[in-house]
Scaffold this motif. Structure first.
Motif, PDB file in Angstrom:
ATOM      1  N   GLU A 140       0.836  -1.212   0.000  1.00 40.85           N
ATOM      2  CA  GLU A 140       0.000   0.000   0.000  1.00 40.85           C
ATOM      3  C   GLU A 140       0.868   1.259   0.000  1.00 40.85           C
ATOM      4  O   GLU A 140       0.541   2.252  -0.674  1.00 40.85           O
ATOM      5  N   ILE A 143       2.181   1.824  -3.510  1.00 35.82           N
ATOM      6  CA  ILE A 143       1.119   2.363  -4.372  1.00 35.82           C
ATOM      7  C   ILE A 143       0.967   3.863  -4.137  1.00 35.82           C
ATOM      8  O   ILE A 143       0.895   4.657  -5.075  1.00 35.82           O
ATOM      9  N   ASP A 148       5.312   1.607  -9.880  1.00 34.69           N
ATOM     10  CA  ASP A 148       4.520   0.916 -10.896  1.00 34.69           C
ATOM     11  C   ASP A 148       4.503  -0.606 -10.747  1.00 34.69           C
ATOM     12  O   ASP A 148       3.550  -1.265 -11.185  1.00 34.69           O
ATOM     13  N   ARG A 176      -3.715  -2.193  -9.196  1.00 33.20           N
ATOM     14  CA  ARG A 176      -3.212  -0.859  -8.856  1.00 33.20           C
ATOM     15  C   ARG A 176      -1.701  -0.762  -8.981  1.00 33.20           C
ATOM     16  O   ARG A 176      -1.137   0.328  -9.108  1.00 33.20           O
TER      17      ARG A 176
END
Length: 251
Positions: A140, A143, A148, A176
Motif C-alpha cells: 500500500e 502504491i 509501478d 493498482r
C-alpha cells in the motif's frame, strides 16, 4: 485470470545478453552489473550500448552496492544522479528498493527517487520487498508513492515456495500496481507459477554456460571471488529465453 502471452523480463548484465534476450523473444530486460551480488547499477556506457542494440524495453538497476537496503545520504545522492543520467536515453524505467532499519519502506528516500524518475521513467521496487517487515503494508505504501511494479518472490527463498503469498499480493494489488515474480523460475515451472499466482508477467535469468576462448589460462590466480570459475561464465542464452517464452504460453 492469466495472460495468454505473459510478458517475460530477462535479468542480465551485458549488451550481448540484451541482444540474446530480444532474439529469444523477451519483452523486457532488467539491466544490472554484478549479478553475483544480486545486481548493482550498470555503467552508463553499458546502458547506452543496450539501448542502441535492442528495441525492447530496458529497466535499469539503481543500486550502488551489494548488501542490505539501508542507504546513507551520500549513497542516495549517487542513486539520484544515476537516475538523472538516464533521462533522454530512451530506457523504459528504473529498479530500486530502500528500507528503514525497522524493515518498513524508506518512504522519504523512495519518494525522492520516484520524483527523479518523473513521468519519463517507470519505477519497479525490487526484492528489498522480500525482506521488509510487512509486505501487505509495504504494498500500500508503494502504491501511494507512485511505484509501478514490485519484483518479489513472495518473501520466500524462491517463487515456487512463495506462490500462496504472491497470489495474496496479486489479489490485494487488484491492478493498482504490478506484481512481478522473480527468483527460482525456470522453463520447467513457469507455467505452474503463472497459473497458481495469477500474474501476467515474470522475471528470470535465462543462462547458458560460456567457456572462455583463452588458450593460455592460469587457474591459480583469481580476479574475483575465490572458488568461482574464472574461465567460465553464465551468460544470457537466446535458446534458453525461447524455452521460457514457449513454456509460459502453456499457462
Amino acid at each position: 485470470m492469466t495472460s495468454a502471452n505473459p510478458k517475460f523480463e530477462v535479468c542480465l548484465q551485458s549488451v550481448d545478453g540484451a541482444v540474446a534476450a530480444e532474439r529469444g523473444g523477451a519483452d523486457r530486460v532488467e539491466l544490472c552489473a554484478a549479478l553475483v551480488e544480486g545486481g548493482i547499477t550498470p555503467s552508463l556506457g553499458t546502458v547506452k550500448a543496450c539501448r542502441d542494440a535492442v528495441d525492447i524495453d530496458i529497466m535499469v538497476m539503481i543500486r550502488p552496492r551489494g548488501g542490505d537496503f539501508d542507504y546513507t545520504d551520500r549513497e542516495l545522492d549517487v542513486m539520484v544522479q544515476d537516475i538523472r543520467n538516464l533521462h533522454g536515453i530512451g530506457v523504459t524505467g528504473v529498479v530500486f528498493g530502500m528500507l528503514k532499519q525497522d524493515g518498513t519502506v524508506a518512504r522519504t528516500q523512495v519518494q525522492r527517487l520516484v520524483e527523479e524518475a518523473g513521468k519519463e521513467l517507470s519505477v519497479c521496487f525490487h526484492r528489498a520487498f522480500d525482506v521488509c517487515l510487512d509486505p501487505f503494508t509495504a504494498l500500500e505504501t508503494l502504491i501511494e508513492l507512485g511505484v509501478d511494479r514490485i519484483l518479489t518472490s513472495g518473501q520466500a527463498a524462491t517463487v515456487p515456495q512463495g506462490t500462496k503469498q504472491l497470489r495474496r499480493l496479486v489479489e490485494q494489488a487488484a491492478g493498482r500496481i504490478g506484481i512481478l515474480p522473480g527468483c527460482g523460475i525456470f522453463p520447467e515451472n513457469v507455467a505452474e507459477v503463472i497459473a497458481q499466482t495469477g500474474v501476467t508477467e515474470f522475471h528470470a535469468t535465462a543462462f547458458g554456460t560460456l567457456t572462455s576462448r583463452m588458450q593460455h589460462q592460469n587457474p591459480a590466480v583469481y580476479m574475483g571471488i575465490p572458488g568461482l570459475p574464472e574461465y567460465e561464465r553464465q551468460v544470457t542464452s537466446e535458446a534458453e529465453v525461447r524455452r521460457f517464452v514457449m513454456a509460459a504460453r502453456q499457462a
